[in-house]
Design an enzyme around this catalytic site. Structure first.
Site, mmCIF file in Angstrom:
data_model
loop_
_atom_site.group_PDB
_atom_site.id
_atom_site.type_symbol
_atom_site.label_atom_id
_atom_site.label_comp_id
_atom_site.label_asym_id
_atom_site.label_seq_id
_atom_site.Cartn_x
_atom_site.Cartn_y
_atom_site.Cartn_z
ATOM 1 N N GLU A 46 -5.676 -20.412 -17.393
ATOM 2 C CA GLU A 46 -6.160 -20.946 -16.122
ATOM 3 C C GLU A 46 -6.944 -22.217 -16.447
ATOM 4 O O GLU A 46 -8.174 -22.233 -16.467
ATOM 5 C CB GLU A 46 -7.064 -19.933 -15.396
ATOM 6 C CG GLU A 46 -7.364 -20.373 -13.978
ATOM 7 C CD GLU A 46 -8.709 -19.912 -13.430
ATOM 8 O OE1 GLU A 46 -9.011 -20.247 -12.291
ATOM 9 O OE2 GLU A 46 -9.466 -19.241 -14.147
ATOM 10 N N HIS B 5 -4.502 -17.061 -5.907
ATOM 11 C CA HIS B 5 -5.466 -16.272 -5.136
ATOM 12 C C HIS B 5 -6.797 -16.986 -4.913
ATOM 13 O O HIS B 5 -7.701 -16.423 -4.309
ATOM 14 C CB HIS B 5 -5.713 -14.955 -5.876
ATOM 15 C CG HIS B 5 -6.365 -15.209 -7.204
ATOM 16 N ND1 HIS B 5 -5.690 -15.795 -8.260
ATOM 17 C CD2 HIS B 5 -7.630 -15.018 -7.636
ATOM 18 C CE1 HIS B 5 -6.528 -15.945 -9.276
ATOM 19 N NE2 HIS B 5 -7.708 -15.473 -8.925
ATOM 20 N N ASP B 6 -6.949 -18.199 -5.455
ATOM 21 C CA ASP B 6 -8.185 -18.953 -5.246
ATOM 22 C C ASP B 6 -7.980 -20.143 -4.307
ATOM 23 O O ASP B 6 -8.955 -20.766 -3.878
ATOM 24 C CB ASP B 6 -8.708 -19.522 -6.583
ATOM 25 C CG ASP B 6 -9.161 -18.444 -7.545
ATOM 26 O OD1 ASP B 6 -9.652 -17.391 -7.088
ATOM 27 O OD2 ASP B 6 -9.019 -18.648 -8.768
ATOM 28 N N ASP C 171 -8.086 -15.910 -17.809
ATOM 29 C CA ASP C 171 -9.008 -16.322 -16.752
ATOM 30 C C ASP C 171 -10.102 -17.238 -17.301
ATOM 31 O O ASP C 171 -10.711 -16.929 -18.340
ATOM 32 C CB ASP C 171 -9.658 -15.051 -16.177
ATOM 33 C CG ASP C 171 -10.525 -15.334 -14.971
ATOM 34 O OD1 ASP C 171 -9.951 -15.678 -13.935
ATOM 35 O OD2 ASP C 171 -11.752 -15.204 -15.076
ATOM 36 N N ASP D 163 -3.737 -10.152 -16.207
ATOM 37 C CA ASP D 163 -4.846 -11.095 -16.152
ATOM 38 C C ASP D 163 -5.873 -10.650 -17.188
ATOM 39 O O ASP D 163 -6.262 -9.476 -17.210
ATOM 40 C CB ASP D 163 -5.477 -11.054 -14.748
ATOM 41 C CG ASP D 163 -5.895 -12.421 -14.275
ATOM 42 O OD1 ASP D 163 -6.618 -13.090 -15.026
ATOM 43 O OD2 ASP D 163 -5.511 -12.801 -13.160
ATOM 44 N N ASP E 89 -1.440 -0.841 -4.161
ATOM 45 C CA ASP E 89 -1.483 0.025 -5.347
ATOM 46 C C ASP E 89 -0.154 -0.036 -6.096
ATOM 47 O O ASP E 89 0.806 -0.661 -5.640
ATOM 48 C CB ASP E 89 -1.806 1.468 -4.940
ATOM 49 C CG ASP E 89 -0.936 1.945 -3.784
ATOM 50 O OD1 ASP E 89 0.275 1.696 -3.819
ATOM 51 O OD2 ASP E 89 -1.489 2.540 -2.832
ATOM 52 N N ASN F 105 0.009 4.464 -0.826
ATOM 53 C CA ASN F 105 -0.568 5.752 -0.424
ATOM 54 C C ASN F 105 -1.290 5.696 0.919
ATOM 55 O O ASN F 105 -1.975 6.637 1.311
ATOM 56 C CB ASN F 105 -1.501 6.296 -1.525
ATOM 57 C CG ASN F 105 -2.729 5.413 -1.709
ATOM 58 O OD1 ASN F 105 -2.836 4.363 -1.061
ATOM 59 N ND2 ASN F 105 -3.632 5.809 -2.569
ATOM 60 N N ASP G 244 -3.884 3.937 2.146
ATOM 61 C CA ASP G 244 -5.348 3.915 2.302
ATOM 62 C C ASP G 244 -5.877 2.521 2.655
ATOM 63 O O ASP G 244 -7.080 2.284 2.618
ATOM 64 C CB ASP G 244 -6.029 4.437 1.021
ATOM 65 C CG ASP G 244 -5.766 3.545 -0.178
ATOM 66 O OD1 ASP G 244 -4.966 2.578 -0.057
ATOM 67 O OD2 ASP G 244 -6.349 3.787 -1.251
ATOM 68 N N ASP H 23 0.855 -1.198 0.000
ATOM 69 C CA ASP H 23 0.000 0.000 0.000
ATOM 70 C C ASP H 23 0.890 1.246 0.000
ATOM 71 O O ASP H 23 1.432 1.622 1.032
ATOM 72 C CB ASP H 23 -0.894 -0.072 1.256
ATOM 73 C CG ASP H 23 -1.729 1.187 1.458
ATOM 74 O OD1 ASP H 23 -1.782 2.021 0.525
ATOM 75 O OD2 ASP H 23 -2.319 1.311 2.546
HETATM 76 C C1 GLC Z 1 -11.034 -17.375 -12.102
HETATM 77 C C2 GLC Z 1 -10.334 -16.499 -11.076
HETATM 78 C C3 GLC Z 1 -11.237 -16.323 -9.901
HETATM 79 C C4 GLC Z 1 -12.500 -15.646 -10.369
HETATM 80 C C5 GLC Z 1 -13.156 -16.411 -11.507
HETATM 81 C C6 GLC Z 1 -14.177 -15.572 -12.211
HETATM 82 O O1 GLC Z 1 -11.238 -18.645 -11.636
HETATM 83 O O2 GLC Z 1 -9.104 -17.080 -10.735
HETATM 84 O O3 GLC Z 1 -10.640 -15.577 -8.884
HETATM 85 O O4 GLC Z 1 -13.394 -15.537 -9.308
HETATM 86 O O5 GLC Z 1 -12.221 -16.780 -12.501
HETATM 87 O O6 GLC Z 1 -13.566 -14.551 -12.927
#
Ligand code: GLC
Length: 574
Positions: free
Chosen positions: A279, A336-337, A201, A99, A30, A24, A26, A22
């Site tokens: 993905e 991140h999933d 994605d 992405d 960023d 700035n 908040d 972060d």
């Molecule tokens: C992919 C992303 C996930 C998102 C989903 C819908 O699986 O990794 O985070 O929620 O697509 O875009």
């Protein structure tokens, strides 16, 4: 080795912009913050960055609901800030991929707002609209992959629109050539600016069966979810995959997606040296090895909850032999999933082995054949954030799952136990830069967008780990260095050894110039191993040590009598 492309040699590092740094103050990450950490990333030893979506978005699905494909979310900065970031990354020799979310936009995207305006709006057909069934209900029985019906009724125009994910993520109609052109324009916009490629994605969800017939699966998404959380073995995983595919057979992985990927590849190939990473785990997305995606993830390896040598061997045998010629493997353990690597591979007992297991998982990722992807924070052993109150969930998908579990009448105790796993927030908490208020992510006193994991105060932070030679962070640095300096680990073929070994994994990685032996002991037992590799040794019975996680008596070893300590990571050159 010299024939390899940059993305075959690179180690990728995924940045989750909201949680990285972060700048700035908040409470939200960023570009200013990311730029300030580029030297850290360079020193860590990664080569390329994948940014999760940085575009303007109402953030209903944490940025995967995009409302403008050619701009930057104001909370992350401006387009100028992005260009500055790209420039600074490139100056340090770090490549950057973005992405790209093709399947759907946000419901706040101007395209969708126009599409909703009237049935005869020129953008009506940019999304998937359908008349209600005769009883006024949804057009068919399709479900959303995020649970609940895949259709949302629009009162104003009297039709339903289709969404594979959240109702705030309407699916684009990719059979409309205007959609394709608009999206390809966005792709060119970033490629012209100099980005090095894209992570694509959810590509499997782009097309649906024409005519939209009902699915005939015997289970519903809610049944599937119940088994999803308890699955252990690869066989169970395969079984529930099959159920999933049955449920979504008209909504997922339609053949036309391969034509689209070929078209995108042809576009990207008009720029020198760019990469597309899907993905997806299906080998089919490599096309003939040269005409679809450059890389697709080996999710089958990632989805295992334990590091078990036989699982890895089976996975590699199947995967590597299925690859078409020209295709290059790609491995990852976290994103991140998913759950955090450190928490996932933890032994679940008294925690004694957790650290060793996390280190082994990195060693495995960096010594297997293929491009490795790391997820931000794993280098300090960040663990899952435990949220015990649904009001703290930012992840709407997590909230849906929670509500479903409540509806299903899950007993309070089970609910509480499952809760931390239900939300993807667990792996999205802000990075822990220091043992300081707000873990040094934001200034003290600022409320961060997700709570900070309190274990920053117990050594899980960058600043303290940088100063400790034995830390996870310095282990990551050492292993990344070993990989970079060892061509066989990057370019070499994979050849399994001791294929019946239950406790350890042993294999060779070899090019014409160099052969390495890798032994990863995934157990608390010591072993004395005998390798019949005499013919390959440069120096009689001895091999030269490249790396060991343990003190060894000598830097040459006898392969007929190789002592391997519990959880040892051993890499030697033959
Ligand atoms: C992919 C992303 C996930 C998102 C989903 C819908 O699986 O990794 O985070 O929620 O697509 O875009």
């Amino acid at each position: 080795m010299n024939d390899l492309k940059w993305w075959q040699k690179a180690v990728f590092y995924q940045i989750y912009p909201r949680s990285f740094a972060d700048g700035n103050g908040d409470g939200i990450g960023d570009f200013e913050g990311i730029i300030a950490k580029l030297d850290y990333l360079k020193a860590l030893g990664v080569d390329a960055l994948w940014l999760s979506p940085h575009y303007p978005s109402p953030q209903i699905d944490c940025g995967y609901d995009i409302s403008d494909y050619t701009n930057v979310a104001p909370e992350y900065g401006t387009l100028e800030a992005f260009k500055h970031f790209l420039d600074e990354a490139h100056k340090r020799g770090l490549r950057v991929i973005l992405d790209l979310v093709l399947n759907h936009t946000s419901d706040q995207h101007p395209w969708f707002i126009e599409s909703c305006a009237s049935r005869d709006n020129p953008k009506r057909d940019w999304y998937i609209w359908h008349d209600p069934a005769p009883d006024g209900g949804p057009p068919n029985n399709w479900e959303s992959g995020f649970t609940g019906p895949a259709w949302e009724y629009d009162e104003a125009t009297g039709q339903y629109y289709y969404h594979f994910f959240l109702k705030e993520q309407p699916d684009l109609n990719w059979r409309n050539p205007e959609v394709k052109e608009a999206m390809w324009d966005a792709v060119r916009f970033w490629l012209d600016m100099g980005v090095d490629g894209f992570r694509l994605d959810a590509i499997g969800t782009i097309f649906e069966t024409p005519g939209m017939p009902d699915h005939t699966a015997e289970i519903a998404m809610r049944d599937w979810l119940k088994s999803h959380y308890t699955v252990e073995s690869p066989e169970e995983r395969e079984a529930i995959e099959e159920q999933w595919e049955e449920l979504f057979k008209h909504q997922y992985d339609l053949p036309s997606v391969h034509d689209l990927m070929k078209e995108l590849r042809a576009l990207v190939d008009t720029y020198p040296d760019r990469v597309l990473v899907g993905e997806e785990e299906k080998i089919a997305y490599y096309g003939n090895g040269n005409d679809e995606l450059h890389l697709v993830f080996n999710f089958a390896l990632m989805d295992n909850k334990r590091l078990i040598p036989s699982l890895v061997r089976d996975n590699q045998e199947e995967r590597l032999s299925d690859l078409p010629s020209g295709a290059w493997p790609c491995n990852t353990f976290g994103n991140h999933d998913s759950g955090r690597v450190y928490s996932r591979f933890a032994d679940g007992q008294d925690g004694d082995y957790d650290d060793a297991l996390a280190r082994l998982s990195l060693a495995l990722l960096l010594t297997l054949k293929g491009t490795p992807f790391l997820y931000n924070g794993e280098e300090i052993g960040m663990t899952d954030l435990v949220l015990t109150d649904v009001s703290q969930f930012q992840d709407v998908h997590g909230i849906l799952i929670y509500n479903l579990a409540v509806e299903e009448g899950l007993p309070q105790e089970e609910l509480a136990a499952l809760m931390p796993q239900m939300t993807r927030d667990r792996c999205r908490s802000p990075l822990q830069w220091a043992n300081a208020p707000n873990a040094g992510f934001s200034p003290g006193g600022v409320e961060t967008w997700l709570p900070i994991n309190p274990n920053y105060a117990e050594g899980i932070n960058m600043a303290e780990q940088l100063a400790d030679p034995d830390s996870m962070l310095n282990f990551y640095k050492r292993m990344l260095h070993v990989r970079r300096e060892t061509p066989a680990l990057i370019a070499g073929d994979y050849q399994p050894l001791h294929e019946d070994a239950e406790d350890y994994l042993a294999f060779l990685r070899g090019t014409d110039e160099q052969t390495c032996l890798v032994v990863l002991n995934m157990s608390p037992k010591a072993h004395t191993l005998r390798f019949g590799l005499d013919g390959k040794m440069a120096n009689g019975e001895s091999v030269a040590l490249i790396f060991s996680s343990h003190e060894r008596d000598a830097d040459v070893d006898d392969l007929a009598n190789l002592a391997i300590a519990p959880f040892e990571i051993y890499i030697a050159e033959l």
